[in-house]
Structures are given as C-alpha cells and as structure tokens.
Scaffold this motif. Structure first.
Motif, PDB file in Angstrom:
ATOM      1  N   UNK A   9      -5.604  11.041 -13.575  1.00  0.00           N
ATOM      2  CA  UNK A   9      -5.475  10.053 -12.092  1.00  0.00           C
ATOM      3  C   UNK A   9      -5.301   8.719 -12.268  1.00  0.00           C
ATOM      4  N   UNK A  10      -6.050   8.068 -13.236  1.00  0.00           N
ATOM      5  CA  UNK A  10      -5.942   6.651 -13.481  1.00  0.00           C
ATOM      6  C   UNK A  10      -4.774   6.208 -13.788  1.00  0.00           C
ATOM      7  N   UNK A  11      -4.144   7.023 -14.723  1.00  0.00           N
ATOM      8  CA  UNK A  11      -2.755   6.907 -15.324  1.00  0.00           C
ATOM      9  C   UNK A  11      -1.659   7.009 -14.295  1.00  0.00           C
ATOM     10  N   UNK A  12      -1.707   7.791 -13.213  1.00  0.00           N
ATOM     11  CA  UNK A  12      -1.091   8.304 -12.085  1.00  0.00           C
ATOM     12  C   UNK A  12      -1.004   6.865 -11.254  1.00  0.00           C
ATOM     13  N   UNK A  13      -2.396   6.505 -10.907  1.00  0.00           N
ATOM     14  CA  UNK A  13      -2.524   5.229 -10.004  1.00  0.00           C
ATOM     15  C   UNK A  13      -1.903   4.246 -10.743  1.00  0.00           C
ATOM     16  N   UNK A  14      -1.828   3.754 -12.070  1.00  0.00           N
ATOM     17  CA  UNK A  14      -1.052   2.706 -12.623  1.00  0.00           C
ATOM     18  C   UNK A  14       0.272   2.806 -12.483  1.00  0.00           C
ATOM     19  N   UNK A  15       0.834   3.984 -12.604  1.00  0.00           N
ATOM     20  CA  UNK A  15       2.087   4.143 -12.455  1.00  0.00           C
ATOM     21  C   UNK A  15       2.811   3.982 -11.096  1.00  0.00           C
ATOM     22  N   UNK A  16       2.023   4.428 -10.029  1.00  0.00           N
ATOM     23  CA  UNK A  16       2.200   4.406  -8.663  1.00  0.00           C
ATOM     24  C   UNK A  16       2.247   2.844  -8.216  1.00  0.00           C
ATOM     25  N   UNK A  17       1.216   2.134  -8.855  1.00  0.00           N
ATOM     26  CA  UNK A  17       1.079   0.710  -8.532  1.00  0.00           C
ATOM     27  C   UNK A  17       2.278  -0.142  -9.029  1.00  0.00           C
ATOM     28  N   UNK A  18       2.760   0.301 -10.167  1.00  0.00           N
ATOM     29  CA  UNK A  18       3.919  -0.400 -10.621  1.00  0.00           C
ATOM     30  C   UNK A  18       5.359  -0.054  -9.733  1.00  0.00           C
ATOM     31  N   UNK A  19       5.318   1.102  -9.293  1.00  0.00           N
ATOM     32  CA  UNK A  19       6.430   1.555  -8.668  1.00  0.00           C
ATOM     33  C   UNK A  19       6.251   0.873  -7.114  1.00  0.00           C
ATOM     34  N   UNK A  20       4.948   0.714  -6.765  1.00  0.00           N
ATOM     35  CA  UNK A  20       5.008  -0.086  -5.482  1.00  0.00           C
ATOM     36  C   UNK A  20       5.271  -1.575  -5.480  1.00  0.00           C
ATOM     37  N   UNK A  21       5.002  -2.306  -6.567  1.00  0.00           N
ATOM     38  CA  UNK A  21       5.333  -3.516  -6.881  1.00  0.00           C
ATOM     39  C   UNK A  21       6.870  -3.823  -6.790  1.00  0.00           C
ATOM     40  N   UNK A  22       7.789  -2.484  -6.970  1.00  0.00           N
ATOM     41  CA  UNK A  22       9.210  -2.533  -6.771  1.00  0.00           C
ATOM     42  C   UNK A  22       9.784  -2.165  -5.468  1.00  0.00           C
ATOM     43  N   UNK A  23       9.067  -1.288  -4.801  1.00  0.00           N
ATOM     44  CA  UNK A  23       9.333  -0.724  -3.384  1.00  0.00           C
ATOM     45  C   UNK A  23       7.990  -0.494  -2.784  1.00  0.00           C
ATOM     46  N   UNK A  24       7.660  -1.415  -2.195  1.00  0.00           N
ATOM     47  CA  UNK A  24       6.119  -1.189  -1.315  1.00  0.00           C
ATOM     48  C   UNK A  24       6.082  -0.178  -0.364  1.00  0.00           C
ATOM     49  N   UNK A  25       7.208   0.280   0.084  1.00  0.00           N
ATOM     50  CA  UNK A  25       7.452   1.438   1.023  1.00  0.00           C
ATOM     51  C   UNK A  25       7.419   2.780   0.579  1.00  0.00           C
ATOM     52  N   UNK A  26       7.535   2.933  -0.852  1.00  0.00           N
ATOM     53  CA  UNK A  26       7.660   4.322  -1.498  1.00  0.00           C
ATOM     54  C   UNK A  26       6.879   5.235  -0.862  1.00  0.00           C
ATOM     55  N   UNK A  27       7.463   6.322  -0.113  1.00  0.00           N
ATOM     56  CA  UNK A  27       6.649   7.379   0.570  1.00  0.00           C
ATOM     57  C   UNK A  27       5.711   8.073  -0.424  1.00  0.00           C
ATOM     58  N   UNK A  28       6.442   8.552  -1.614  1.00  0.00           N
ATOM     59  CA  UNK A  28       5.567   9.480  -2.315  1.00  0.00           C
ATOM     60  C   UNK A  28       4.692   8.550  -3.109  1.00  0.00           C
ATOM     61  N   UNK A  29       4.804   7.284  -3.597  1.00  0.00           N
ATOM     62  CA  UNK A  29       3.663   6.650  -4.266  1.00  0.00           C
ATOM     63  C   UNK A  29       2.632   6.123  -3.305  1.00  0.00           C
ATOM     64  N   UNK A  30       2.968   5.797  -2.096  1.00  0.00           N
ATOM     65  CA  UNK A  30       2.032   5.439  -1.146  1.00  0.00           C
ATOM     66  C   UNK A  30       0.895   6.804  -0.968  1.00  0.00           C
ATOM     67  N   UNK A  31       1.715   7.795  -0.591  1.00  0.00           N
ATOM     68  CA  UNK A  31       0.862   9.084  -0.266  1.00  0.00           C
ATOM     69  C   UNK A  31       0.013   9.555  -1.232  1.00  0.00           C
ATOM     70  N   UNK A  32       0.750   9.591  -2.475  1.00  0.00           N
ATOM     71  CA  UNK A  32      -0.143  10.258  -3.550  1.00  0.00           C
ATOM     72  C   UNK A  32      -1.250   9.251  -4.293  1.00  0.00           C
ATOM     73  N   UNK A  33      -1.065   8.095  -3.804  1.00  0.00           N
ATOM     74  CA  UNK A  33      -2.158   7.059  -4.055  1.00  0.00           C
ATOM     75  C   UNK A  33      -3.401   7.100  -3.407  1.00  0.00           C
ATOM     76  N   UNK A  34      -3.337   7.667  -2.083  1.00  0.00           N
ATOM     77  CA  UNK A  34      -4.208   7.960  -1.121  1.00  0.00           C
ATOM     78  C   UNK A  34      -4.910   9.170  -1.523  1.00  0.00           C
ATOM     79  N   UNK A  35      -4.091   9.985  -1.880  1.00  0.00           N
ATOM     80  CA  UNK A  35      -4.535  11.704  -2.248  1.00  0.00           C
ATOM     81  C   UNK A  35      -5.626  11.410  -3.583  1.00  0.00           C
ATOM     82  N   UNK A  36      -5.085  10.370  -4.440  1.00  0.00           N
ATOM     83  CA  UNK A  36      -5.890  10.340  -5.868  1.00  0.00           C
ATOM     84  C   UNK A  36      -7.053   9.863  -5.229  1.00  0.00           C
ATOM     85  N   UNK A  37      -7.000   8.888  -4.525  1.00  0.00           N
ATOM     86  CA  UNK A  37      -8.262   8.137  -4.299  1.00  0.00           C
ATOM     87  C   UNK A  37      -9.335   8.998  -3.488  1.00  0.00           C
TER      88      UNK A  37
END
Length: 336
Positions: free
Chosen positions: A152-180
């Motif tokens: 989970x933490x590795x996934x969160x770190x990767x999604x955080x990097x993706x969201x820095x590039x595209x803050x509206x990324x639906x997959x990164x936003x949704x999966x970040x919340x799911x992991x939390x």
C-alpha cells in the motif's frame, strides 16, 4: 473523413519527398523511415482505423524486422485486436530494441499484464520510469500493481507522483482513497474521497465514493434511486434559517428535475426532514417544488409530491443506522 485521409496522404507524400532529396546514407534513410512509420502509426491510432494499422504494420515488420517503431505500432494494433500473446511478443521486441524509450517499455508491461505475467509487467513499468520518471501511465499502472499486491505505501507514493503531474487523474484519486480506507486512516480517507468527488462527481465510481463517505458520517453527497437509475448529487442545502434552496444546490435540483421530466409516467416525491421544525420543513419542501417547476420545462405540478417531517431522517449505511437532523430525499413512484 475523406478530407482528413487526403490531408494525411499529402503530408506523407511531402515527407517522403523530403527524405528522398536528402543526401544518401543509412542513418538518414533509417531516420526517414522511422519518422514515416511514427506519423503513419499515430494517424491510424488517432483515427481509430486499427484494422488498417494492423495490415500496414504487419507488412512494415515483415520488411523491417529490426525496426522498434514498426514492432511497437504492430503490437499496439494487435492489442486492440485482442491478440494479447502476439502483441506482447511485438511490444517486448520493440522495448528490447529501444530500451530507453519509455512508451515502449510501458506498453510491453501492459501487454505482459494482460498476458498474465505480473512480474514482467512490473519490471517493464519500472524500466519506463527509469527512462522517464514522469511517465504518467507507468506511474499509475505500477501503482495499480502495487495495490494488487497489497504493497500500500508504495502504491500511495506512486499515485502521489502521478497526481503531481495530473491532479485530476481518476484512477490515482480513487485508489488513493481506497488504500487509505484499507489502512484505517479515516481522516485522510475522507479528504481523499472528497477530492475525488470534486473532480469526478458522477458515474459508478462516484456512487461508490459516496457510499464510502456516508460510512464516514459525511453526507456532502447522497445517492438517490430514481427509477432504474441511481443518481449522485450534492446534498441539498438552504439559505440559513430560510426555505430558499442555496445557490450551491441549484445544479443538483436541475438534474433532479430533468430526470423527473424524463419519466412521464412517474411522480417525483420530495421528502424534507428538519429536526424540531416541521413548519420550516414544510416551506422548504414547497420551495423545492416551486424551483423545479420554474426551472424544468415540461414538468407539471401534479407530477411532484411533497412530504415534510419535523424530525431527523434515519438512514441505513452498511450495517449501521445514521440520523441526519437536516435532510432532503427524492424518489420516483409509479403513476402521475
């Protein structure tokens, strides 16, 4: 459509004329061929002519088996055609021929995943990131792989990097919340779901996000069953101490009105709850009805029913009961 096709061929002819006029030499010839393949491949992808691309690049690979570009596009079109195994072979060859090209590595990884080779999939995504640390698709899909492996933490770190590039990324936003949610970090989870909903307030994922928020005692959004459809809207609010719907709720009410109008055989029921103030609840119900009639062409008064209660609304959320002191609910009944 004919105009677009003709323009492409004109550009393509000019390109090859330019290449032909260049001084001879293997490097220049290879560059011209590679550029031509890239233009042609992108054209077929952008126009959705996958069968045309498949036929063309099958021949390109036959003539130029050492061309990474030809194998890359051929693999993309094979993937579109559902030929996953051969697509992976072509995309893997492209990535091996040009290992520093991040797109080739990413698509080789995607094909590997569809071919059931999870370790190879992750290795290719990482290779793409080694070449381009800001490769959005590789960051996102490697995050998916880490999530699937419960890392989970590795996934969160990767999604955080993706969201820095595209803050509206639906997959990164949704999966970040799911992991939390899975980690039990409810305060952060709530913020994550609200952020997802701010960007993507409708659709199946929005309905699921709303369920998660409601389970956290946050009712900023509500799901309403209207006929065969479940609609997600922001909870209806009012000007403080008044019956008038707040301007922030106008868009949601217009959506409700449109849905009701599109069900001519049904009656829209409006239920307003306000603890210890039945009179204001009554006026709010009437105000919502009036707003819907004023803002929805074709919707008549006889197709709207109103009810009001001077008590909290009790909702079932999962296995628990929730009480909302101030609430508005909607549903459709048969007959008008």
């Amino acid at each position: 459509m004919v105009h677009r096709f003709s323009s492409f061929h004109a550009i393509f002819a000019i390109l090859w004329l330019f290449v032909a006029l260049l001084p001879s030499g293997c490097v220049i010839q290879d560059y011209g061929r590679t550029l031509g393949q890239s233009i042609k491949g992108d054209y077929y992808l952008q126009t959705g002519n996958h069968q045309g691309g498949l036929t063309s690049f099958r021949e390109e690979v036959r003539q130029h088996p050492d061309s990474a570009v030809a194998r890359y596009y051929y693999g993309r079109f094979l993937l579109q055609a559902g030929n996953v195994r051969e697509a992976y072979d072509q995309l893997r060859s492209a990535a091996d021929l040009a290992p520093d090209t991040a797109d080739y590595q990413f698509w080789a990884g995607l094909a590997a995943g569809q071919n059931g080779q999870a370790k190879e999939e992750q290795r290719r995504y990482q290779a793409a990131l080694d070449s381009d640390p800001r490769h959005l698709s590789a960051l996102t899909y490697l995050g998916h792989s880490r999530l699937a492996a419960n890392r989970y933490q590795e996934a969160l770190d990767l999604y955080a990097r993706a969201l820095q590039i595209w803050p509206a990324s639906p997959a990164a936003l949704y999966n970040r919340a799911l992991i939390l949610n899975r980690l039990g970090r409810s305060a952060e989870e709530k913020i994550a779901w609200l952020t997802y909903m701010a960007y993507h307030p409708s659709g199946a994922k929005a309905r699921q996000a709303t369920d998660y928020l409601n389970a956290l005692d946050d009712f900023t959004y509500r799901n309403h069953r209207l006929g065969a459809r479940t609609v997600t809207i922001e909870s209806i609010s009012f000007v403080p101490f008044r019956a008038e719907p707040h301007p922030d709720s106008h868009e949601s009410l217009r959506l409700i009105g449109t849905i009701a109008r599109n069900h001519p055989e049904a009656t829209l029921q409006i239920l307003v709850f306000l603890k210890n103030n039945k009179d204001l609840a009554h006026h709010r119900a009437l105000a919502i009805k009036r707003f819907l009639l004023d803002n929805t062409d074709g919707l008549t008064a006889r197709r709207i029913g109103v009810s009001w209660f001077g008590q909290a609304q009790t909702l079932s959320v999962g296995q628990k009961k929730r009480r909302l002191d101030e609430s508005v609910d909607f549903f459709l009944t048969e007959g008008s």
